[in-house]
Scaffold this motif. Structure first.
Motif, short mmCIF file in Angstrom:
data_model
loop_
_atom_site.label_atom_id
_atom_site.label_comp_id
_atom_site.label_asym_id
_atom_site.label_seq_id
_atom_site.Cartn_x
_atom_site.Cartn_y
_atom_site.Cartn_z
N PHE A 161 -23.27 30.00 -37.39
CA PHE A 161 -23.52 28.57 -37.37
C PHE A 161 -24.99 28.27 -37.47
O PHE A 161 -25.82 28.89 -36.80
N THR B 294 -26.43 25.35 -36.60
CA THR B 294 -26.83 24.61 -35.42
C THR B 294 -25.83 24.85 -34.30
O THR B 294 -24.62 24.83 -34.53
N MET B 295 -26.34 25.08 -33.11
CA MET B 295 -25.47 25.20 -31.93
C MET B 295 -26.00 24.25 -30.87
O MET B 295 -27.22 24.06 -30.74
N ALA C 167 -29.63 21.17 -28.22
CA ALA C 167 -29.21 21.80 -29.47
C ALA C 167 -30.35 22.65 -30.02
O ALA C 167 -31.52 22.41 -29.69
N ALA D 13 -20.93 23.38 -28.89
CA ALA D 13 -20.60 22.82 -30.20
C ALA D 13 -21.38 23.57 -31.26
O ALA D 13 -22.49 24.05 -30.99
N ALA D 14 -20.80 23.64 -32.47
CA ALA D 14 -21.47 24.40 -33.52
C ALA D 14 -21.19 23.79 -34.89
O ALA D 14 -20.11 23.25 -35.14
N ASP D 15 -22.19 23.91 -35.75
CA ASP D 15 -22.09 23.36 -37.09
C ASP D 15 -22.63 24.38 -38.08
O ASP D 15 -23.79 24.79 -37.96
N ARG E 235 -27.75 20.06 -41.92
CA ARG E 235 -27.63 19.10 -40.84
C ARG E 235 -29.01 18.57 -40.45
O ARG E 235 -29.95 19.33 -40.27
N LEU F 227 -29.71 16.99 -34.84
CA LEU F 227 -29.10 17.93 -33.91
C LEU F 227 -28.38 17.21 -32.77
O LEU F 227 -27.48 17.77 -32.16
N GLU G 65 -21.32 14.75 -34.14
CA GLU G 65 -20.44 15.18 -35.23
C GLU G 65 -20.59 16.66 -35.50
O GLU G 65 -21.12 17.09 -36.52
N TYR G 66 -20.11 17.46 -34.56
CA TYR G 66 -20.05 18.91 -34.75
C TYR G 66 -18.60 19.28 -35.08
O TYR G 66 -17.69 18.84 -34.40
N TRP H 287 -15.85 23.11 -31.57
CA TRP H 287 -16.08 22.89 -30.16
C TRP H 287 -15.39 23.96 -29.33
O TRP H 287 -14.32 24.44 -29.69
#
Length: 123
Positions: A29, A31-32, A48, A95-97, A102, A105, A109-110, A113
């Protein structure tokens, strides 16, 4: 299968420390982040971190007390929480994206989860 698993929650006294961990599986991911939800309240952003760790963001309420970090080799993110207060009591969610583009942060809207871990701080 993509999975985020939190650990490290518990019951502590005000002023104590806790370290939450989030283990990711299935993919990496960009972003976390960490969010929390207290009883009767909406889920709120906590912290984040981007892939390199060079960019972090914190809620004003935790700045100077919480530190987010990640270990890309282990595909994990951690939240070190110091000087805990009763108002930090909540269920904490990882949460992670995976989107490398992105921008914000802090937005909720991730796409991925975890199930959450309870943190309770007694006064």
């Amino acid at each position: 299968q993509v999975q985020l698993v939190e650990s490290g929650g518990g019951l502590v006294q005000a002023g104590d420390s806790l370290r939450l961990s989030c283990a990711a599986a299935g993919r990496t991911f960009s972003t976390m982040g960490w969010f929390r939800q207290a009883p009767g309240k909406e889920r709120e952003f906590v912290a984040a971190i981007n892939w390199s760790g060079g960019t972090t963001a914190y809620a004003d309420s935790v700045k100077g007390r919480f530190t987010i970090s990640r270990d890309n080799a282990k595909n994990t993110a951690s939240l070190q929480m110091n000087s805990l207060k009763p108002e930090d009591t909540a269920v904490y969610y990882c949460a992670a994206d995976p989107n490398p583009l992105r921008v914000r942060l802090t937005s909720p809207e991730y796409p991925y989860w975890g199930q959450g871990t309870q943190v309770t701080v007694s006064s």
